[in-house]
Design an enzyme around this catalytic site. Structure first.
Site, mmCIF file in Angstrom:
data_model
loop_
_atom_site.group_PDB
_atom_site.id
_atom_site.type_symbol
_atom_site.label_atom_id
_atom_site.label_comp_id
_atom_site.label_asym_id
_atom_site.label_seq_id
_atom_site.Cartn_x
_atom_site.Cartn_y
_atom_site.Cartn_z
ATOM 1 C CG ASP A 170 29.389 35.196 32.633
ATOM 2 O OD1 ASP A 170 28.750 34.651 31.561
ATOM 3 O OD2 ASP A 170 30.633 35.083 32.706
ATOM 4 C CG HIS B 297 24.964 37.138 29.946
ATOM 5 N ND1 HIS B 297 24.613 35.927 30.498
ATOM 6 C CD2 HIS B 297 26.198 37.501 30.232
ATOM 7 C CE1 HIS B 297 25.759 35.393 31.246
ATOM 8 N NE2 HIS B 297 26.625 36.569 30.932
#
Length: 321
Positions: free
Chosen positions: A99, A298
């Site tokens: 991320d 994610h």
């Protein structure tokens, strides 16, 4: 056994978790996370013969949280990584990020290739600087509803997320996971500024198997001081675009690895699928084609730890020779 301590870096104090001996591997978390995001990686990487260190990056967890928004620019974040490597007594390291940690890892390799032996990014692909400031681009494309723009409203997201930290994190982690309904539909994370982001997010009755109540406890504790430091990273997106102008057209030359999930929101951002497809020709330093994990959302290294660990260990041991 993972050990914890504080370390002085670039005028601030960072909390780090560490385990193992051997070549240094620095693991950089994203939003809204902490060092704990890598708890599945410590043992396997240490067993493979590496010294593993994961900091709470500035603005997060037990690390310092400067008040000045400008103190969270990409140059500060890269400086923390370089300073951390030096403070740990090393001249070089392998750097891995997920991320927001991925852009920090990629930019550390881009700006200081002499320090980075190899770089791996999870979820967020390598940086290719666009022709216009990113907040401006997203403001126009989505009428100010893209989450980056919402995060840039002073104090707004900070207050919304801090009202019930545990619920905020539970909703975030479920929403962006591969377990959420519609995760494979390429949806964009849009927010109604009047209602906020959390109002329309599902609060799951049962957490996914890979994200336990203990994980949520650890994460909640790390945000006991609020979300402002973490959100300040987003408030530097346009400043980062300005600061990185000298590297326009530059490509990461350090040996690299990119891993992402096919149900992840980020690789579906506008223009990103096309970038990922072209990565092998755009970035010759990639040691293998981008690794696409089926059914993964994610939270790459938490949702699919076995596959991520295997990819990282294969990549790092190959570079170690």
């Amino acid at each position: 056994m993972v050990e914890h301590r504080m370390i002085d870096v670039n005028g601030i104090r960072l909390h780090i978790a560490e385990e193992g001996e051997g070549p240094l591997v620095v693991l950089l978390h994203g939003f809204p996370e902490s060092w704990h995001s890598w708890h599945h990686q410590f043992g396997p990487l240490a067993t493979a013969g590496f010294r593993v260190v994961a900091p709470d990056q500035r603005g997060y967890g037990r690390s310092d949280r400067p008040d000045d928004v400008a103190a969270y620019s990409i140059l500060h974040l890269v400086g923390d990584v370089v300073g951390l490597i030096r403070a740990l007594g090393e001249e070089q390291a392998y750097v891995v990020g997920h991320d927001w940690g991925a852009p920090v890892a990629w930019h550390t390799a881009l700006l200081r290739p002499d320090v980075v032996l190899g770089v791996a990014g999870l979820s967020v692909p390598p940086p290719f600087r666009g022709s216009a400031p990113p907040l401006e681009v997203m403001e126009e494309r989505f009428d100010g509803r893209f989450y980056w723009n919402y995060f840039n409203l002073p104090g707004v997201a900070d207050a919304e997320f801090a009202r019930d930290t545990r619920t905020t994190l539970r909703k975030f982690f479920y929403m962006a996971s591969g377990d959420a309904p519609g995760a494979d539909e390429g949806r964009q994370p849009l927010v109604d500024p009047e209602r906020g982001w959390l109002a329309d997010l599902t609060d799951p009755e049962v957490l996914p198997e890979w994200f336990t109540e203990d994980d949520l406890d650890a994460l909640t504790e790390s945000f006991s001081g609020g979300f402002t430091g973490a959100l300040n990273w987003y408030r530097n997106l346009d400043r980062n675009w300005e600061l990185t102008a000298p590297w326009q057209g530059a490509v990461v030359s350090t040996p690299a690895l990119y891993v992402y999930g096919d149900r992840d929101l980020v690789p579906a951002f506008p223009g990103t699928p096309e970038l990922i497809e072209k990565l092998p020709e755009l970035m010759p330093s990639l040691r293998r084609k981008p690794i696409r994990l089926a059914g993964c959302g994610h939270w790459t290294q938490q949702e699919r730890p076995a596959e991520v660990n295997a990819a990282l260990i294969d990549f790092l041991t190959e570079l170690r020779g």
